[in-house]
Design a protein around this motif. Structure first.
Motif, PDB file in Angstrom:
ATOM      1  N   GLN A 167      27.128  76.224  24.245  1.00 26.51           N
ATOM      2  CA  GLN A 167      28.157  76.277  23.209  1.00 26.51           C
ATOM      3  C   GLN A 167      28.001  77.504  22.312  1.00 26.51           C
ATOM      4  OE1 GLN A 167      27.551  73.048  20.312  1.00 26.51           O
ATOM      5  NE2 GLN A 167      25.712  72.452  21.468  1.00 26.51           N
ATOM      6  N   ALA A 168      27.304  78.529  22.797  1.00 24.92           N
ATOM      7  CA  ALA A 168      27.038  79.699  21.963  1.00 24.92           C
ATOM      8  C   ALA A 168      28.310  80.476  21.667  1.00 24.92           C
ATOM      9  CB  ALA A 168      26.024  80.596  22.659  1.00 24.92           C
ATOM     10  N   ARG A 169      28.294  81.167  20.540  1.00 20.74           N
ATOM     11  CA  ARG A 169      29.396  82.025  20.096  1.00 20.74           C
ATOM     12  C   ARG A 169      28.813  83.403  19.799  1.00 20.74           C
ATOM     13  NH1 ARG A 169      30.093  81.314  13.956  1.00 20.74           N
ATOM     14  NH2 ARG A 169      27.994  80.674  13.313  1.00 20.74           N
ATOM     15  N   PRO A 170      29.660  84.410  19.558  1.00 25.53           N
ATOM     16  CA  PRO A 170      29.117  85.751  19.285  1.00 25.53           C
ATOM     17  C   PRO A 170      28.110  85.784  18.148  1.00 25.53           C
ATOM     18  CG  PRO A 170      31.461  85.892  19.717  1.00 25.53           C
ATOM     19  CD  PRO A 170      31.133  84.434  19.691  1.00 25.53           C
ATOM     20  N   ALA A 171      28.342  84.977  17.111  1.00 19.79           N
ATOM     21  CA  ALA A 171      27.424  84.997  15.970  1.00 19.79           C
ATOM     22  C   ALA A 171      26.081  84.339  16.297  1.00 19.79           C
ATOM     23  CB  ALA A 171      28.059  84.292  14.770  1.00 19.79           C
ATOM     24  N   SER A 172      25.992  83.695  17.456  1.00 22.93           N
ATOM     25  CA  SER A 172      24.735  83.043  17.835  1.00 22.93           C
ATOM     26  C   SER A 172      23.639  84.037  18.151  1.00 22.93           C
ATOM     27  CB  SER A 172      24.964  82.138  19.056  1.00 22.93           C
ATOM     28  OG  SER A 172      25.901  81.127  18.789  1.00 22.93           O
ATOM     29  N   VAL A 173      23.990  85.309  18.214  1.00 22.44           N
ATOM     30  CA  VAL A 173      23.005  86.320  18.585  1.00 22.44           C
ATOM     31  C   VAL A 173      21.790  86.289  17.660  1.00 22.44           C
ATOM     32  CG1 VAL A 173      24.085  88.152  17.199  1.00 22.44           C
ATOM     33  CG2 VAL A 173      22.696  88.747  19.194  1.00 22.44           C
ATOM     34  N   HIS A 174      22.007  85.967  16.373  1.00 20.52           N
ATOM     35  CA  HIS A 174      20.889  85.942  15.430  1.00 20.52           C
ATOM     36  C   HIS A 174      19.926  84.797  15.747  1.00 20.52           C
ATOM     37  CE1 HIS A 174      23.074  88.948  13.194  1.00 20.52           C
ATOM     38  NE2 HIS A 174      24.135  88.144  13.106  1.00 20.52           N
ATOM     39  N   ALA A 175      20.474  83.656  16.155  1.00 17.09           N
ATOM     40  CA  ALA A 175      19.621  82.536  16.543  1.00 17.09           C
ATOM     41  C   ALA A 175      18.843  82.866  17.816  1.00 17.09           C
ATOM     42  CB  ALA A 175      20.459  81.280  16.743  1.00 17.09           C
ATOM     43  N   PHE A 176      19.543  83.519  18.755  1.00 22.10           N
ATOM     44  CA  PHE A 176      18.858  83.897  19.990  1.00 22.10           C
ATOM     45  C   PHE A 176      17.764  84.929  19.720  1.00 22.10           C
ATOM     46  CE2 PHE A 176      22.730  82.269  22.227  1.00 22.10           C
ATOM     47  CZ  PHE A 176      22.076  81.317  22.983  1.00 22.10           C
ATOM     48  N   ASN A 177      17.995  85.810  18.742  1.00 22.88           N
ATOM     49  CA  ASN A 177      16.934  86.750  18.341  1.00 22.88           C
ATOM     50  C   ASN A 177      15.656  85.986  17.964  1.00 22.88           C
ATOM     51  OD1 ASN A 177      18.569  88.944  18.696  1.00 22.88           O
ATOM     52  ND2 ASN A 177      19.090  89.179  16.521  1.00 22.88           N
ATOM     53  N   SER A 178      15.851  84.938  17.160  1.00 25.24           N
ATOM     54  CA  SER A 178      14.694  84.156  16.709  1.00 25.24           C
ATOM     55  C   SER A 178      14.008  83.464  17.876  1.00 25.24           C
ATOM     56  CB  SER A 178      15.144  83.118  15.667  1.00 25.24           C
ATOM     57  OG  SER A 178      15.658  83.753  14.517  1.00 25.24           O
TER      58      SER A 178
END
Length: 922
Positions: A167-178
């Motif tokens: 269910q990821a969205r473009p803004a999820s990139v920051h969570a994936f960074n973590s």
């Protein structure tokens, strides 16, 4: 921020991938791929080759990168380690480029339209999140908050990744960074290489699982650069770095330092130096202390600690690099000097470090203590440890482990245990390394019972033993011949889920082979394949050795050929064992063929190889075969040395052919080799053993005339020979001359004199000498006590022998199996059978395992006493340990089994003895 990097590109003289276009199967990223910016390090040919390799690698990759999915249910299985396997495959580069190049295409496209071919993902996202599941926003908030607080562990991060991914969205990139940051960080459960590979595999999953509408940012690329460097893929690291620059992102020193560290880890310190001193300034970046520390570490690893020191001094010098070093800089060089054996330089730098106002930390102190322990300077190491406490620096587990290892290497177990207690008292718990050190030391000195106690203590405290600990304990049991314990431990490995490795089977095969259980060794060899392991060179070499040793040379040749047919390259041990076997049956043509095959395989026979085979043959009394082999290998070009001739001389002396020994001595001198003390020792020993005492004494006088350097063994041979010949007066005179000359006598010499006196009925004189040595606190060994105890028992002074044995148990040295054998045999002869049984049990409890000879001696004494029942108990122990019944034991056993009057007793013997001979009437 985009202008600066683009200007830098214009100043770079070489474009790393300015090649003609190559048509690939995927036109979506071909044009973009070959517009990678110029190499930031054009001066490094190795780097250019790496990046050129990257381009060719992509051109050869036609298929789509495999999807690497990670699910909690695969945790800890082979599925979880896919990332490790991908490290050395091309899919990393394709996944990296594919995900980044799509960024160009999706800037104006709607995410759902762009991902329309990922039907399942799109449908799931369009339907929204069902009740009971956390939303994308909730998951992002949880990941970011837990990462900031430091409470996000790797397993939780992986689980949250699986939940967020669909269910990821473009803004999820920051969570994936973590998530990638946490996964890439090594912990106690995984190595840095494994963690880095797993992080890259997650990125690959993101790029191929419907998250391709999400633009990779500089943080993700920075993480990938670090991961590629960790797994040793510098080609991909620099490709990612070039992409980093192309996107116009501002490069931070931490990224550059990762590349520098990667180059140093890859033994490319020269390229790293070029990067720090030339390329970074050209690009407008200033190296910091972390850059220099990476260089210092690289130089020290390459044993160039002096160059590292010069770099450190130039960092602080006027007109130098204007970068102050830190504690890590000094600690790294101190550690490097210690590893190179430059103790004085390490000490000097340590003092210099303190003088410059850099207080040492626990790493510095640990490096210093490690160097001192390796130099066996334990007093100085203790002083440094105390200095740590005085300065308020608390030792960590590694510091204590270093000290424990130092004391164990010196055999000072009590000091090691003292430090272990001190460590626990300070609130630190032993780790796996601590347990490995203690178990390894106990096994080394043959005290496997104590080793097992440490093992059990580790389990009780909640620590799971790893395969290394199991293998150490297995080897300890195998060395002592405790084959039942070996099997029990293997069963425990299975219950604990420890996978069997080659080493476990090799230990088992060697253990059976060492104790003559060839059939069981071959069964274990077969079981390897049944457990999914193909025998390795060590397995085959062991089997070949034992087959040759028992005369099954044809079977050994079969397994040698099988090893070669399976693609394994025989090593020097394989060849040595097989050649020895062929020598023993006189197959000289095959020996010569095998020797030439060695040469063809790049293994050149040398004097060491020749001497090893000759020594084995001579010890078996096959000196003629040893001579034939000697002549053959000289014929194929091997030059003999002094040891070669010494081996032959000793072999001829062993079989009583003294005239042949003298011929080899003369031949040795004639080709220009000078006999050494070992040559003369072999001749002296041969003369004495063959009763030629006068010839031995004449040779002894000749050694004086030729100024041959004496050793302690020479004196011991002469003393022992004189005592054996009954020439006590001459032996006493020689001993007194040695004392008067101030010769530093070793315990072996004292044992020789004590043994000689006892054998010649001079027990009182031997006891006076023994008590004199004890009063001077001379360090006596177990053999000294064995000699005296044996002498006392022979003359009927049993109480004195018991008293001396009790003193050994209380104050040392630790009684040996021979010591126990003497005392148990004495008790049986006195009729104290229960005491003998109790003493045997006490021996086993103290970790001293009975050997074959001891058990046979006990059985013979019991049979002589008519106690068949007790003899049966010890016969069972022989069977359990896979020992053999000696001929003298069988000679006593056969009449008992055969005579009718013992039929009631026979039932107490092991089952196999019931039927091997039918009872007969008297």
């Amino acid at each position: 921020m985009r202008g600066r990097p683009c200007c830098l590109y214009a100043s770079l003289p070489l474009s790393i991938l300015a090649f003609p276009s190559i048509q690939t199967s995927d036109d979506r990223f071909t044009p973009w791929l070959y517009r990678i910016p110029a190499s930031p390090w054009p001066g490094s040919d190795a780097m250019r080759r790496d990046l050129h390799k990257l381009r060719l690698m992509h051109a050869c990759t036609r298929g789509t990168p495999p999807l690497v999915c990670r699910s909690p249910k695969f945790a800890g299985t082979e599925r979880e380690t896919v990332g490790v396997k991908l490290v050395n495959e091309n899919v990393f580069s394709v996944a990296l480029f594919l995900s980044l190049c799509r960024r160009r295409q999706r800037r104006s496209a709607h995410p759902l339209h762009h991902c329309s071919h990922h039907t399942g993902v799109v449908q799931g996202m369009s339907r929204g999140v069902s009740s009971g599941r956390r939303t994308c926003l909730e998951l992002e908030r949880i990941i970011l908050n837990r990462h900031r607080s430091g409470s996000l562990g790797r397993e939780d991060a992986l689980n949250l990744f699986d939940e967020l991914l669909p269910q990821a969205r473009p803004a999820s990139v920051h969570a994936f960074n973590s998530v990638l940051t946490v996964v890439a960080r090594a912990d106690s459960s995984s190595s840095p290489r494994h963690s880095a590979a797993l992080a890259v595999s997650l990125f690959n999953t993101m790029a191929r699982s419907g998250v391709n509408m999400m633009a990779a940012n500089r943080y993700i690329i920075g993480i990938l650069i670090r991961c590629f460097c960790t797994v040793g893929r510098l080609d991909l690291a620099f490709a990612a770095f070039a992409l980093f620059l192309k996107m116009g992102w501002r490069v931070q020193n931490v990224t550059l330092n990762q590349l520098i560290k990667g180059l140093c880890d890859g033994k490319r310190t020269d390229d790293a130096m070029d990067m720090v001193f030339r390329r970074m300034p050209e690009l407008g970046y200033t190296p910091d202390v972390f850059s220099y520390n990476a260089l210092i570490k690289g130089l020290c690893v390459e044993k160039k600690s002096q160059e590292a020191l010069e770099l450190l001094l130039h960092m602080t010098a006027d007109g130098g690099y204007n970068c102050s070093p830190n504690v890590v800089s000094y600690s790294t060089i101190i550690d490097g000097f210690f590893k190179e054996g430059e103790v004085d330089k390490a000490y000097f730098l340590f003092d210099e470090m303190i003088g410059q106002g850099f207080p040492p930390d626990v790493v510095t102190y640990s490096s210093l203590i490690d160097g001192l322990c390796k130099a066996q300077a334990m007093n100085k190491a203790e002083a440094i440890l105390q200095h740590m406490f005085d300065k308020g620096v608390m030792p960590n587990t590694r510091t204590y482990n270093i000290m424990i290892r130092g004391y164990c290497s010196l055999g000072q177990l009590e000091e090691a245990v003292r430090l272990l207690k001190k460590m626990s008292g300070s609130g630190l718990q032993p780790d796996v390394v601590t347990y490995i050190l203690l178990i390894q030391y106990y096994c080394k000195i043959g005290r496997c019972a104590e080793a097992r106690s440490v093992f059990d203590s580790m389990v009780r405290k909640g620590q799971k033993p790893n395969s290394t600990i199991y293998h150490i304990l297995l080897h300890g049991y195998a060395t002592k011949g405790a084959l039942i314990d070996v099997r029990d431990l293997l069963d425990l490995m299975i219950r604990d889920g420890i996978p069997f490795e080659h080493r476990a089977f090799n230990i088992l095969i060697c253990a059976y082979a060492k104790h003559g259980a060839v059939d069981k060794a071959m069964t274990a060899f077969t079981e390897m394949r049944q457990n999914g392991l193909r025998p390795d060179v060590v397995s085959y070499s062991t089997v070949i050795h034992i087959l040759c040793k028992i005369g099954r040379v044809e079977d050994a040749v079969y397994h040698f050929n099988q090893m070669v047919s399976e693609g394994l390259s025989p090593n020097i041990i394989s060849f040595t064992s097989l050649i020895h076997g062929l020598c023993s049956i006189g197959e000289w043509k095959k020996v010569e063929e095998l020797a030439f095959e060695m040469i063809n395989r790049g293994i050149h026979p040398d004097a060491i190889f020749m001497n090893t085979i000759m020594d084995n043959l001579c010890k078996e009394g096959r000196v003629v075969e040893a001579q034939d082999f000697f002549d053959m290998v000289i014929h194929i070009g091997v030059k003999p040395n002094v040891v070669s001739y010494n081996t032959l001389i000793d072999g001829y002396c062993f079989v009583g052919k003294m005239d042949e020994s003298i011929k080899q001595f003369d031949r040795m001198v004639s080709i220009g080799l000078r006999p050494d003390s070992w040559t003369y020792n072999a001749l002296l020993n041969g003369y004495f053993k063959n009763g030629r005492v006068e010839d031995a004494l004449a040779l002894y006088r000749e050694m004086f005339r030729k100024d041959v350097k004496f050793c302690a063994i020479t004196s011991n041979i002469i003393l022992h020979g004189l005592f054996q010949a009954g020439r006590i007066v001459a032996a006493r005179e020689l001993y007194m001359k040695m004392v008067d000359r101030g010769t530093q006598l070793r315990i072996e010499t004292y044992n020789t004199v004590l043994g000689g006196l006892c054998e010649n009925s001079c027990v009182d004189e031997a006891l006076r000498m023994f008590e004199d040595l004890r009063s001077k606190e001379f360090e006596l060994d177990v053999w000294t006590f064995n000699i005296v105890i044996n002498a006392l028992l022979k003359v009927g002074r049993i109480d004195e022998a018991k008293s001396l044995f009790s003193a050994m148990v209380l104050r040392g040295p630790v009684p040996h199996v021979i010591t126990y054998s003497l005392m148990i045999k004495s008790r049986i002869e006195e009729g104290l059978l229960e005491e003998s049984d109790d003493l045997f049990l006490s021996m086993e409890k103290n970790g001293c395992a009975a050997d074959s000879h001891m058990l046979n001696v006990i059985i013979r004494r019991l049979l002589e006493k008519g106690d068949v029942r007790r003899a049966g108990t010890y016969l069972t122990k022989i069977d359990e340990k896979n020992f053999s019944v000696e001929a003298s034991t069988a000679a006593l056993l056969i009449p008992i089994v055969s005579e009718k009057k013992y039929q009631k007793e026979v039932k107490f013997l092991p089952e196999k003895y019931h039927s091997f001979m039918q009872p007969r009437d008297d």
